[in-house]
Write an enzyme that holds these catalytic residues in place. Structure first.
Site, mmCIF file in Angstrom:
data_model
loop_
_atom_site.group_PDB
_atom_site.id
_atom_site.type_symbol
_atom_site.label_atom_id
_atom_site.label_comp_id
_atom_site.label_asym_id
_atom_site.label_seq_id
_atom_site.Cartn_x
_atom_site.Cartn_y
_atom_site.Cartn_z
ATOM 1 N N CYS A 36 0.666 -1.388 -0.188
ATOM 2 C CA CYS A 36 0.113 0.056 0.006
ATOM 3 C C CYS A 36 0.730 1.234 -0.138
ATOM 4 C CB CYS A 36 -0.957 0.043 1.360
ATOM 5 S SG CYS A 36 -1.760 -1.468 1.116
ATOM 6 N N HIS A 87 -3.959 7.011 3.079
ATOM 7 C CA HIS A 87 -4.245 5.710 2.484
ATOM 8 C C HIS A 87 -5.542 5.358 2.921
ATOM 9 C CE1 HIS A 87 -4.194 1.765 1.190
ATOM 10 N NE2 HIS A 87 -3.860 1.325 2.518
ATOM 11 N N ASN A 104 -10.091 -0.473 -0.316
ATOM 12 C CA ASN A 104 -8.582 -0.295 -0.263
ATOM 13 C C ASN A 104 -8.137 -0.735 -1.594
ATOM 14 O OD1 ASN A 104 -5.872 -0.521 0.336
ATOM 15 N ND2 ASN A 104 -6.010 -1.682 2.000
HETATM 16 O O1 UT7 Z 1 -3.839 -1.818 3.863
HETATM 17 C C1 UT7 Z 1 -3.428 -3.023 4.594
HETATM 18 C C2 UT7 Z 1 -4.401 -4.099 4.611
HETATM 19 N N1 UT7 Z 1 -5.637 -3.581 5.331
HETATM 20 C C3 UT7 Z 1 -5.831 -4.197 6.587
HETATM 21 O O2 UT7 Z 1 -5.081 -4.888 7.021
HETATM 22 C C4 UT7 Z 1 -7.058 -3.896 7.176
HETATM 23 C C5 UT7 Z 1 -7.013 -3.143 8.612
HETATM 24 N N2 UT7 Z 1 -7.871 -3.773 9.567
HETATM 25 C C6 UT7 Z 1 -9.061 -3.400 9.249
HETATM 26 O O3 UT7 Z 1 -9.571 -2.588 8.726
HETATM 27 C C7 UT7 Z 1 -10.134 -4.142 10.498
HETATM 28 O O4 UT7 Z 1 -9.286 -4.545 11.297
HETATM 29 C C8 UT7 Z 1 -11.401 -5.112 9.717
HETATM 30 C C9 UT7 Z 1 -12.092 -4.182 8.726
HETATM 31 C C10 UT7 Z 1 -10.506 -5.924 8.881
HETATM 32 C C11 UT7 Z 1 -11.942 -5.774 10.995
HETATM 33 O O5 UT7 Z 1 -12.594 -4.971 11.839
HETATM 34 P P1 UT7 Z 1 -12.501 -5.134 13.213
HETATM 35 O O6 UT7 Z 1 -13.304 -4.299 13.858
HETATM 36 O O7 UT7 Z 1 -10.831 -4.994 13.626
HETATM 37 O O8 UT7 Z 1 -13.111 -6.493 13.542
HETATM 38 P P2 UT7 Z 1 -12.357 -7.744 14.162
HETATM 39 O O9 UT7 Z 1 -11.495 -8.200 13.280
HETATM 40 O O10 UT7 Z 1 -11.913 -7.551 15.411
HETATM 41 O O11 UT7 Z 1 -13.631 -8.978 14.238
HETATM 42 C C12 UT7 Z 1 -14.659 -8.649 14.991
HETATM 43 C C13 UT7 Z 1 -15.853 -9.547 14.766
HETATM 44 C C14 UT7 Z 1 -15.229 -11.021 14.589
HETATM 45 O O12 UT7 Z 1 -16.178 -11.932 15.156
HETATM 46 P P3 UT7 Z 1 -16.117 -12.504 16.495
HETATM 47 O O13 UT7 Z 1 -14.834 -13.230 16.566
HETATM 48 O O14 UT7 Z 1 -16.040 -11.318 17.523
HETATM 49 O O15 UT7 Z 1 -17.018 -13.358 16.620
HETATM 50 C C15 UT7 Z 1 -14.956 -11.414 13.054
HETATM 51 O O16 UT7 Z 1 -15.013 -12.678 12.816
HETATM 52 O O17 UT7 Z 1 -16.246 -9.368 13.173
HETATM 53 C C16 UT7 Z 1 -16.257 -10.595 12.582
HETATM 54 N N3 UT7 Z 1 -16.134 -10.052 11.009
HETATM 55 C C17 UT7 Z 1 -17.010 -9.949 10.389
HETATM 56 N N4 UT7 Z 1 -18.504 -9.843 10.584
HETATM 57 C C18 UT7 Z 1 -19.165 -9.598 9.482
HETATM 58 C C19 UT7 Z 1 -15.017 -9.871 10.470
HETATM 59 N N5 UT7 Z 1 -15.105 -9.743 9.134
HETATM 60 C C20 UT7 Z 1 -16.495 -9.621 9.146
HETATM 61 C C21 UT7 Z 1 -17.359 -9.255 8.008
HETATM 62 N N6 UT7 Z 1 -18.675 -9.298 8.329
HETATM 63 N N7 UT7 Z 1 -16.995 -9.050 7.045
#
Ligand code: UT7
Length: 329
Positions: free
Chosen positions: A116, A256, A286
């Protein structure tokens, strides 16, 4: 003899594919919802390339638009640098294809893979070439076709990424009298290598039938860890680039487009107003190396980059890598 040329951005351009993929696409087959995606990321839709459309095709159009804005011809270019992690082929580089399609007969060409941070790595490298007198006109590109490398079953990552391309033409400031680059920075911390990666397909783990069956060629993201890193890095990049300048001097921040919550947190930390920030993640998701380049071009074309004001570009990504550029527009 040491040469030190002041460097400016003579023109910008961008392209996103026409195919719009709304969040409802994922609702059809995954346990996810438009509401979750919008709340957690800010993304409403993204653009995906159609069959037969590859990174160099998008980079070409963005490059042509940047050259047109700079009022330069392809033959005027000395160098093309393409930031991408999704070139058309592993060999040769995307930049050589762009050089051929563009007809930039006098230009050298190479790719940079800083994920990125790809566009800012290309831009800052091009700046160094012009500043040192090694090149007079450089086309810096950030372009990606991430849709081909996402695991459609991984709801934590497949909803994040989109395709597109953006470009900027760098020349001596004396020639373009706009967009003077005042400061550049690049950094890396390879300890975070595994936070965002594609395990298979490289020299360590070449592709096999088994690796494809395992999905080792897909982008894997440890979202929560990247999120923490991103909030900290976005804030510190903006702080570093704006150091020594008054708040009122800052016209625009082009971050970004990784996650709206990450952008908002960084601004909150700085106590900065949201109207200074360019956000288009709701439309494109992204787009990795293309992200800052597309957002910058859209802001320039919308007249948001005001002459005399400072523009901050800030990006970070896999590696981990990060980069920033301070411009007086
Ligand atoms: O440019 C570099 C690449 N980009 C990145 O690496 C992204 C950076 N990270 C993020 O943008 C966020 O961390 C995400 C959008 C990927 C995830 O958001 P979050 O608020 O950090 O969620 P989380 O990973 O803490 O997950 C919370 C819950 C989980 O469920 P449990 O374990 O609490 O039951 C996930 O399984 O949300 C769940 N989850 C989803 N639920 C519905 C993860 N993805 C989804 C989804 N829809 N698409």
């Amino acid at each position: 003899m040491t040469t030190c040329v002041r460097v400016g951005i003579a023109g910008t351009g961008s392209y996103v594919p026409e195919q719009i993929v709304p969040n409802s696409h994922f609702e059809k087959y995954l346990d996810t919802s438009d509401e979750w995606i919008v709340q957690r990321t800010g993304i409403k839709s993204r653009r995906w390339a159609v069959d037969g459309q590859a990174t160099s095709d998008m980079a070409l159009i963005a490059g042509q638009r940047a050259l047109e804005a700079a009022k330069l011809a392809p033959e005027d270019l000395d160098l093309i640098i393409c930031g991408t992690l999704t070139p058309d082929h592993l060999l040769p580089g995307c930049s050589a294809l762009v050089q051929r399609k563009l007809g930039a007969t006098k230009a050298g060409a190479f790719d940079v893979n800083a994920a990125c941070t790809g566009f800012l790595t290309a831009l800052n490298t091009g700046e160094a070439f012009v500043r040192s007198g090694r090149a007079r006109r450089v086309l810096a590109i950030g372009a990606e076709t991430l849709s081909r490398w996402i695991d459609p079953q991984d709801r934590g990552s497949c909803i994040l990424f989109g395709d597109g391309a953006g470009a900027a033409v760098l020349t001596a400031y004396e020639d373009c009298k706009q967009g003077e680059i005042l400061k550049t920075t690049l950094g890396a911390d390879g300890n975070g290598y595994e936070l965002i990666h594609m395990l298979g397909g490289g020299s360590l783990t070449p592709p096999t039938h088994a690796s494809l069956d395992r999905g080792d060629h897909f982008i894997r993201v440890q979202g929560r860890e990247v999120f923490r890193f991103a909030v900290e890095r976005m804030g510190s990049l903006i702080e570093e680039l704006s150091e020594g300048h008054d708040y009122d001097e800052i016209g625009l921040v082009v971050p970004h487009q990784v996650n709206l919550r990450i952008i908002d947190s960084a601004l909150e930390r700085m106590g900065w107003n949201k109207d200074k920030v360019v956000v288009n993640i709701q439309n494109y998701g992204n787009t990795s190396a293309a992200s800052v380049a597309v957002a910058l071009d859209e802001a320039v074309r919308a007249g948001r980059a005001q002459p005399g004001k400072l523009v901050i570009l800030a990006a970070f990504g896999a590696g981990l890598t990060w980069g920033g550029t301070l411009i007086r527009w």
